[in-house]
Scaffold this active site. Structure first.
Site, PDB file in Angstrom:
ATOM      1  N   LYS A   1      17.272  74.347  42.194  1.00 13.28           N
ATOM      2  CA  LYS A   1      17.672  73.725  40.721  1.00 13.28           C
ATOM      3  C   LYS A   1      17.112  72.145  41.054  1.00 13.28           C
ATOM      4  CE  LYS A   1      21.500  76.397  39.401  1.00 13.28           C
ATOM      5  NZ  LYS A   1      22.887  76.299  39.148  1.00 13.28           N
TER       6      LYS A   1
ATOM      7  N   ARG B   1      33.423  85.671  43.915  1.00 11.30           N
ATOM      8  CA  ARG B   1      34.247  84.500  42.997  1.00 11.30           C
ATOM      9  C   ARG B   1      35.489  85.220  42.393  1.00 11.30           C
ATOM     10  NH1 ARG B   1      29.982  80.770  39.705  1.00 11.30           N
ATOM     11  NH2 ARG B   1      30.026  79.028  41.321  1.00 11.30           N
TER      12      ARG B   1
ATOM     13  N   GLY C   1      27.494  73.241  41.882  1.00 12.84           N
ATOM     14  CA  GLY C   1      27.467  71.719  41.525  1.00 12.84           C
ATOM     15  C   GLY C   1      28.857  71.273  41.650  1.00 12.84           C
TER      16      GLY C   1
ATOM     17  N   GLY D   1      26.458  79.221  44.849  1.00 11.27           N
ATOM     18  CA  GLY D   1      26.554  80.706  44.349  1.00 11.27           C
ATOM     19  C   GLY D   1      25.440  81.355  45.145  1.00 11.27           C
TER      20      GLY D   1
HETATM   21  P1  ADP Z   1      22.906  77.548  44.835  1.00  5.32           P
HETATM   22  O1  ADP Z   1      23.254  78.381  43.839  1.00  5.32           O
HETATM   23  O2  ADP Z   1      23.074  78.041  46.303  1.00  5.32           O
HETATM   24  O3  ADP Z   1      23.331  75.983  44.454  1.00  5.32           O
HETATM   25  P2  ADP Z   1      20.155  77.400  43.897  1.00  5.32           P
HETATM   26  O4  ADP Z   1      20.451  78.079  42.614  1.00  5.32           O
HETATM   27  O5  ADP Z   1      19.647  75.736  43.815  1.00  5.32           O
HETATM   28  O6  ADP Z   1      21.103  77.179  45.047  1.00  5.32           O
HETATM   29  O7  ADP Z   1      18.805  77.801  44.331  1.00  5.32           O
HETATM   30  C1  ADP Z   1      18.753  79.015  44.863  1.00  5.32           C
HETATM   31  C2  ADP Z   1      17.387  79.791  45.030  1.00  5.32           C
HETATM   32  O8  ADP Z   1      16.422  78.994  45.033  1.00  5.32           O
HETATM   33  C3  ADP Z   1      17.250  81.019  45.334  1.00  5.32           C
HETATM   34  O9  ADP Z   1      17.072  82.002  44.677  1.00  5.32           O
HETATM   35  C4  ADP Z   1      16.233  80.808  46.467  1.00  5.32           C
HETATM   36  O10 ADP Z   1      15.339  82.002  46.644  1.00  5.32           O
HETATM   37  C5  ADP Z   1      15.473  79.844  45.597  1.00  5.32           C
HETATM   38  N1  ADP Z   1      14.310  79.136  46.647  1.00  5.32           N
HETATM   39  C6  ADP Z   1      14.647  78.407  47.701  1.00  5.32           C
HETATM   40  N2  ADP Z   1      13.509  77.834  48.192  1.00  5.32           N
HETATM   41  C7  ADP Z   1      12.285  78.465  47.579  1.00  5.32           C
HETATM   42  C8  ADP Z   1      11.122  78.395  47.699  1.00  5.32           C
HETATM   43  N3  ADP Z   1      10.465  77.819  48.345  1.00  5.32           N
HETATM   44  N4  ADP Z   1      10.343  78.915  46.411  1.00  5.32           N
HETATM   45  C9  ADP Z   1      11.184  79.501  45.519  1.00  5.32           C
HETATM   46  N5  ADP Z   1      12.362  79.648  45.389  1.00  5.32           N
HETATM   47  C10 ADP Z   1      13.212  79.317  46.503  1.00  5.32           C
HETATM   48  C1  3PG Z   2      28.287  77.683  38.774  1.00  2.00           C
HETATM   49  O1  3PG Z   2      27.866  78.503  38.788  1.00  2.00           O
HETATM   50  O2  3PG Z   2      27.988  76.623  39.367  1.00  2.00           O
HETATM   51  C2  3PG Z   2      29.339  77.229  37.616  1.00  2.00           C
HETATM   52  O3  3PG Z   2      29.817  78.477  37.145  1.00  2.00           O
HETATM   53  C3  3PG Z   2      28.936  76.390  36.599  1.00  2.00           C
HETATM   54  O4  3PG Z   2      28.048  76.911  35.690  1.00  2.00           O
HETATM   55  P1  3PG Z   2      27.032  75.824  34.628  1.00  2.00           P
HETATM   56  O5  3PG Z   2      26.049  75.155  35.817  1.00  2.00           O
HETATM   57  O6  3PG Z   2      26.361  76.755  34.147  1.00  2.00           O
HETATM   58  O7  3PG Z   2      27.722  75.046  34.183  1.00  2.00           O
HETATM   59 MG    MG Z   3      22.092  79.097  42.212  1.00  2.00          MG
END
Ligand code: ADP
Ligand code: 3PG
Ligand code: MG
Length: 393
Positions: free
Chosen positions: A199, A38, A373, A350
């Site tokens: 998430k 980033r 998001g 991310g």
């Molecule tokens: P992004 O940041 O790309 O939007 P998220 O933050 O939603 O993605 O999710 C990423 C995390 O989800 C990763 O750290 C990954 O290890 C975890 N994850 C994916 N599938 C599983 C699972 N089956 N069990 C536990 N963690 C998982």
């Molecule tokens: C992200 O990592 O998606 C942005 O920096 C926004 O962060 P936030 O979901 O904590 O608002």
């Molecule tokens: Mg994430």
């Protein structure tokens, strides 16, 4: 989406320019920067401002400290790393508003940089408090929005400040809008969306907007668990977010009437607690005590087969716990096979961006967004407050 007024026309020479960047970088267990992508992606805008003789003041958040000073989320190491990337010092203001940052800001010379401490240490940031926004705005004369990853938040630095200063879109924001618009306006069909990650509560409500918009929705990662659970598939000892059955049932109904195919895992890689062993089991036959950590080989093959028919793909969220090499195969194999499929492929998120690079499959994508998001909301055609506030070109 209409083009936003860009920095090429911004009067920045000798001016104090507030730049909102998204330096919310992933950190490792010791708080070190685990991935600086980033920051790298913001360099074109920062180099442009430096060359144009601006006095640049950087604004960012890191993590979710919720209005309190928390040393784990200090931006000081980020400012230091930025000075390495820029090859020149970046001064740092521990206070976000007040006499000290004002003094440091007025001391800046053309081409120099100052970074403020994590905006989210102050409760006024997320609340978009007018007094806080006015104080931030008073530090600069021009505002540049380059934090694409944060434009879905209506915070002081993303909405309050641009309302108070002449505002421009940075080069990263311009590029993100140009690339992601291709998925909104007329994506070549079949248009397929692959979602995973962790998430669940954040993402589940967002998936509805893909119904009718996308032709197929492939769900993996922990995000698939509430879907499988709602179909009464036992998942052993896997933690499944509760209270989502009604939402998921409604989702299946809506998908049916919208004509969007929903593809769920048919087998999962299961870890037995107390052992380091992981074995594949069909959904419906998950052993009690087992924990689902990745999609299984049958699902990998099926996801790849479905995606082979696509012309456009949007991917957000690893399909398993990809940081652990034992559970990275699902994500790696599906994405590696995507490289052979012609079309326009976008990755967002991310963790997704980092995983794509770490697993060596970044080349499967024509564009990797810095937004998580924000990208998810953008491709659904939703209005993002941090973009809506910027004047059109
Ligand atoms: P992004 O940041 O790309 O939007 P998220 O933050 O939603 O993605 O999710 C990423 C995390 O989800 C990763 O750290 C990954 O290890 C975890 N994850 C994916 N599938 C599983 C699972 N089956 N069990 C536990 N963690 C998982
Ligand atoms: C992200 O990592 O998606 C942005 O920096 C926004 O962060 P936030 O979901 O904590 O608002
Ligand atoms: Mg994430």
């Amino acid at each position: 989406m209409a083009e936003k007024r860009g920095i090429a026309s911004a009067p920045v020479h000798g001016r104090r320019v507030l730049v909102r960047v998204d330096f919310n970088v992933p950190q490792d267990a010791d708080g070190r920067i685990a991935d600086d992508r980033r920051m790298q992606e913001a360099l074109p805008t920062l180099n442009h401002l430096r060359a144009a003789g601006a006095r640049t003041i950087l604004l960012s958040h890191l993590g979710r400290p919720e209005g309190h000073r928390d040393p784990r989320f200090s931006l000081r190491p980020v400012a230091h790393h930025l000075s390495v990337l820029l090859g020149q010092p970046v001064s740092f203001a521990e206070d976000i508003v007040g006499a000290r940052p004002l003094e440091l800001a007025t001391r800046l010379e053309n081409g120099q940089f100052l970074m403020l401490e994590n905006l989210r240490f102050h409760p006024g940031e997320e609340a978009n408090d007018p007094a806080f926004a006015a104080q931030l705005a008073s530090l600069g004369q021009v505002f540049v929005e380059d934090a694409f990853g944060t434009v879905h938040r209506a915070h002081a630095s993303t909405v309050g400040v641009p309302k108070r200063l002449p505002s421009f879109a940075g080069l990263l924001v311009e590029r993100e809008v140009r690339e992601l618009s291709k998925l909104v306006e007329a994506p070549a069909r079949p248009y397929m969306v692959v979602v995973g990650g962790a998430k669940v509560a954040d993402k589940l409500p967002l998936l509805t907007s893909f119904l009718g918009r996308a032709d197929s929705l492939l769900v993996g990662g922990a995000l698939a668990f509430p879907f499988l659970h709602a179909q009464n598939a036992g998942l052993g000892a896997t933690k499944v977010e509760g209270g989502l059955k009604e939402a998921v049932d409604l989702f299946f109904q809506q998908a049916k009437s919208a004509g969007t195919e929903v593809v769920l895992p048919s087998d999962l890689l299961i870890e037995r607690p107390g052992t380091s062993e992981a074995t594949a089991h069909a959904v419906g036959h998950i052993p009690p005590g087992g924990v689902a950590k990745d999609i299984g080989p049958e699902t990998r093959a099926r996801f790849a087969e479905v995606l082979a028919r696509s012309r456009t793909v949007f991917w957000n969220g690893p399909l398993g716990l990809a940081e652990d090499p034992r559970f990275a195969n699902g994500t790696r194999e599906v994405l590696a096979r995507l490289a052979e499929v012609p079309g326009y492929h976008v990755a967002a998120g991310g963790d997704s961006a980092r995983v794509a690079h770490d697993l060596g499959v970044a080349g499967s994508f024509q564009f990797i967004s810095t937004g998580g998001g924000a990208a998810l909301e953008f491709v659904q055609g939703l209005e993002l407050p941090g973009l809506a506030v910027l004047p059109d070109a």
